[in-house]
Design a protein around this motif. Structure first.
Motif: not given
Length: 890
Positions: A36-39, A42-45, A409-412
């Motif tokens: 799941v990526t928050n566009l 700019s975070e992905t989990i 922390s963000s996974g990017f």
């Protein structure tokens, strides 16, 4: 001990569909997990739930609360997206090719082979029988390929491999009448997509679009000529007026237009006057062709509000068209490989594309022609990892010759270095946190600037060598790399880039290399059954040798430099005292690491001798335990002092990988070998996803027929963050991040009847901040501790900090770290940190070993805040100058 799965980095997108929900979150499959990526942020989990094999299809409920995903074994999970837990499970009795929630969220349409099943959607409640099958449609002659609901959830369009599309009426699911679907004929290839076209003013369904794989888009409209139950007719042509030459309509055409107006004005909610769409005669109004032959259409989507169609081709080209006029807005190429998914977001301004062959996901804004997201994992196995000294960054190197740097922390991934021409085998962060070293099989060691994102040093040898290990001293002046072919260690100067020395003595590949944390001694391990200590600065060469019975695979120092551990080919971990040169103790790990059986093995996992050894080791931040991994599905955690196994982490349950099952199913064994390894000749090449051949350093080389490209599960590298809060494992699935669980934990022995949340509130009301803070620390409830910290008057921080007992100091620093990462009171928290260092500085220095992970976490938070503040000031430099100048004038 309390590590739990947190995220998955570096894993490629391997297929399936990708969906944007809520206009902000991109949901896609990554192997057998869901990302799941928050566009916007700019975070992905990656969700912690796992499937039994790679995920093939994903559907999201209209409200964005639930995810229904199906894997290649037809096993489905119904997931609560916000809580990240599995609510229900179901196994379908066939291969699922499409699934979609109804717009009202009450039903789920599932295409299983030639059938379409309508299930009642479950909810938050735990039920014994959550999925209820309400209807099955068995009208197709071949496999169903696509589904689409009408906006009112009353009709369902479905396309099939039998070259037809059908419209089903689902307004009365419990009734048998009026259930015969309308048949759309005319396509000459497999139907890829079907959609309802709406009138933007009235919201009525006026058109039906169908897209086939050969690049044809058919536009269907209602035909009101004659009886509505008759089959479609070509219609009545218009007559030309003889005098004026103006097109005139005959009586039938006028009646037809009258019926059309009546159809547009009908109230769909009124059951008595409702016109059933599947009873209307639909005629072919227009044929359009994308003209991209020989490329095939493999993915498409339609946005009802904007009347836009996006199509992806097998050549890597995508097209965006305005309907119903079929005007091409964009026709661009994003790769040379097949596009496996293409979809709109809810607003229609973003397009999502996925390419399984390249492991790439793109989100593109078509109006501004700019990328919202462009992420690509490592195509081949990740070989090496390196944490930055502040634990904020993680660098990965892989067999695809690329180096990627990720924000933990963000996974990017924010930078990719593709300059290496062969597999990257080792990485090392410099102590200044600003540069990164990499070693490769292409014979070079490169230094990378993480500010300017460039290669500023390249270290080479007189003759070409293959490097497999790398390290640097504490000052960053000396660079050392071990070779695979010549068994030598090369030493360079960082400043001058000159080759200073060549250390010879090993008789096998040098796979382990590390400087002592406390002195300038270099330690190397080799397949020649030795661990050697080298004095690099004095030029004395090898000063001591530790002999072993079997080949030494890797070596690692404890953070205090008073112990080193090495793993051998017989599955043991040997612990040495580097100063005394004596063997301290040994851990036998053969039984702990064993597990999993390859498809080609003729022995069970318990009787097999292959893979029962550790290839990578890593000490914890305080040196009390050690992590070990190898060619197995397990990662073992040992207590160093007691030499006992504390915990085993199983890195995956994905049966699409080899080596996960302990016992093979005899039903799948044939005379030609395992059934899973036999190629399916009748498989559809257009829809299939090519299997990856894994790795240049692994056993399954490109072209190898041992497992026909089936990836083998293994752990190639383990690294613990300097803060000790998380560790990373480079596996076949990608880079798995495990983090300490921060759930509410308290010590019952430190409680009595007077220690309650009410007592904390009472102390705060009586203006006793010291007592309130100590009570909250005894309760160890996170929200109360933060509340008490923020309630202290800035002038009283010094007095309150001095009253805190040392045993609560670690918990207090952890709370300050979390506040610093999310609180706007930056100066207030920094003053707390300053006073704690002043008051408890001596105690912290004496107990630095126990407090080291917590202190490094605080350092990471302070560094991150400093960097964010510096970037903000830098971007607003001229605005600040103007404001300062204006204030002076005033």
């Amino acid at each position: 001990m309390n590590y739990r799965f947190q995220n998955l980095l570096g894993a490629p997108y391997r297929g399936g569909n990708a969906i944007i929900t809520g206009n902000t979150r991109l949901i896609s499959s990554v192997g057998n997990r869901i990302s799941v990526t928050n566009l916007v942020k700019s975070e992905t989990i990656t969700l912690p739930c796992q499937f039994s094999s790679n995920i093939s299809r994903i559907a999201v409920s209209p409200d964005g609360n639930f995810i229904l995903a199906v894997d290649e074994n037809n096993r489905s999970q119904f997931i609560n997206l916000h809580r990240r837990i599995v609510l229900h499970r179901i196994t379908f009795k066939g291969k699922v090719s499409a699934l979609e929630f109804s717009p009202n969220g009450h039903f789920i349409a599932v295409a299983i082979g030639k059938l379409i099943q309508i299930w009642r959607s479950p909810g938050f409640k735990k039920e014994f029988f959550p999925f209820e099958l309400v209807r099955t449609c068995a009208d197709f002659d071949d496999r169903v390929t696509c589904l689409k609901w009408s906006p009112d959830s009353g009709y369902l369009l479905a396309g099939s491999r039998d070259l037809t599309a059908r419209m089903f009426c689902l307004k009365k699911l419990d009734e048998k009448k009026n259930n015969k679907p309308f048949l759309f004929l005319g396509h000459r290839d497999v139907i890829v997509g079907v959609f309802f076209g709406l009138d933007n003013k009235t919201g009525k369904i006026l058109r039906v679009y169908s897209v086939s794989r050969d690049g044809a888009l058919f536009n269907w409209g209602p035909n009101f000529d004659g009886d509505m139950l008759d089959p479609p007719s070509p219609g009545t042509p218009e007559r030309m007026d003889e005098e004026g030459g103006v097109a005139a309509k005959d009586d039938n055409a006028i009646e037809k237009e009258k019926k059309r107006k009546e159809f547009d004005g009908k109230d769909f909610e009124d059951e008595g006057s409702e016109i059933l769409l599947h009873k209307i005669k639909w005629e072919l109004l227009k044929k359009d062709y994308f003209m991209q032959a020989p490329a095939k259409v493999v993915a498409c989507d339609y946005h009802q509000g904007l009347n836009l169609v996006v199509v992806g081709f097998s050549s890597g080209v995508f097209g965006l068209y305005q309907m119903p006029d079929f005007v091409c807005i964009h026709l661009l190429s994003i790769s040379r490989e097949k596009i496996t998914t293409a979809s709109f977001n809810d607003l229609g301004n973003w397009l999502t594309f996925g390419c399984a062959k390249l492991g790439q996901l793109l989100v593109w804004e078509w109006k501004s022609e700019s990328y919202i997201l462009k992420q690509q994992g490592h195509y081949f196995d990740v070989n090496c990892l390196a944490y930055s000294p502040d634990s904020q960054l993680l660098a990965t190197g892989a067999d695809d010759n690329k180096i990627k740097v990720w924000n933990v922390s963000s996974g990017f991934c924010f930078v990719t270095f593709p300059e290496h021409t062969n597999a990257v085998t080792a990485l090392h962060f410099m102590a200044n946190n600003q540069s990164l070293l990499s070693a490769s099989l292409d014979g070079t060691v490169r230094a990378w600037d993480l500010f300017r994102y460039r290669n500023f040093r390249t270290f080479t040898t007189p003759s070409s060598r293959q490097f497999v290990s790398l390290t640097a001293d504490q000052s960053g002046e000396i660079i050392c790399a071990g070779t695979l072919d010549s068994f030598e260690i090369f030493v360079w100067s960082m400043k001058t880039q000159r080759l200073l020395d060549v250390l010879s003595g090993h008789e096998g590949p040098v796979h382990g290399l590390m400087f002592s944390p406390t002195n300038a001694i270099l330690t190397s391990s080799s397949w020649d059954k030795t661990v050697r200590l080298w004095d690099v600065f004095e030029g004395k060469g090898s000063v001591e040798t530790f002999q072993h019975v079997h080949d030494v695979l890797t070596v690692v120092y404890r953070p205090d430099g008073k112990q080193l551990a090495c793993s051998t080919l017989d599955g043991q971990i040997n612990f040495w005292d580097p100063f005394e040169g004596s063997l301290m103790y040994t851990i036998e790990g053969r039984r702990d690491i064993s597990g999993g059986r390859l498809m080609t093995d003729r022995r069970s996992a318990a009787n097999s001798t292959s893979g029962k050894y550790f290839t990578t080791l890593c000490y914890s931040a305080d040196g009390s335990y050690i992590l070990a991994g190898g060619n197995s599905k397990f990662i073992c955690m040992y207590d160093v002092a007691e030499q006992i196994l504390l915990r085993r982490f199983q890195i995956t349950h994905n049966l699409s990988l080899d080596g996960v099952l302990d016992i093979l199913n005899s039903k799948k064994m044939t005379e030609a070998g395992p059934l899973d390894l036999i190629d399916d000749i009748n498989s559809d090449e257009e829809e299939g996803i090519d299997k990856q051949t894994r790795g240049k350093l692994g056993l399954d080389l490109p072209g190898s027929t041992s497992n026909r490209g089936r990836p083998v599960i293994r752990t190639k590298c383990l690294r613990i963050a300097p803060t000790g809060r998380n560790f990373a494992a480079a596996t076949t699935e990608g880079v798995l991040i495990y983090s300490v669980d921060e759930s509410f934990i308290f010590d019952p022995t430190d409680l009595d009847v007077d220690v309650t949340p009410e007592a904390v509130d009472a102390a705060l009301n009586e203006d006793q901040p010291s007592r309130a803070l100590i009570l909250s620390l005894r309760l160890n409830e996170d929200s109360l501790v933060k509340k008490c910290i923020l309630a202290v008057n800035p002038a009283d921080i010094s007095a309150v900090a001095s009253s805190i007992p040392f045993r609560y100091l670690q918990r207090l620093i952890e709370a300050l770290t979390e506040l610093l990462e999310g609180s706007p009171f930056l100066e207030f928290i920094l003053r707390w940190c300053q006073e704690i260092c002043k008051v408890h500085g001596h105690s912290i220095q004496q107990n630095s070993k126990n407090l080291l992970p917590t202190l490094k976490s605080l350092q990471k938070a302070i560094t991150s805040s400093h960097q964010d503040l510096a970037d903000m000031c830098s971007s607003n430099e001229y605005t600040l100058r103007y404001l300062c100048a204006s204030s002076v004038k005033i």
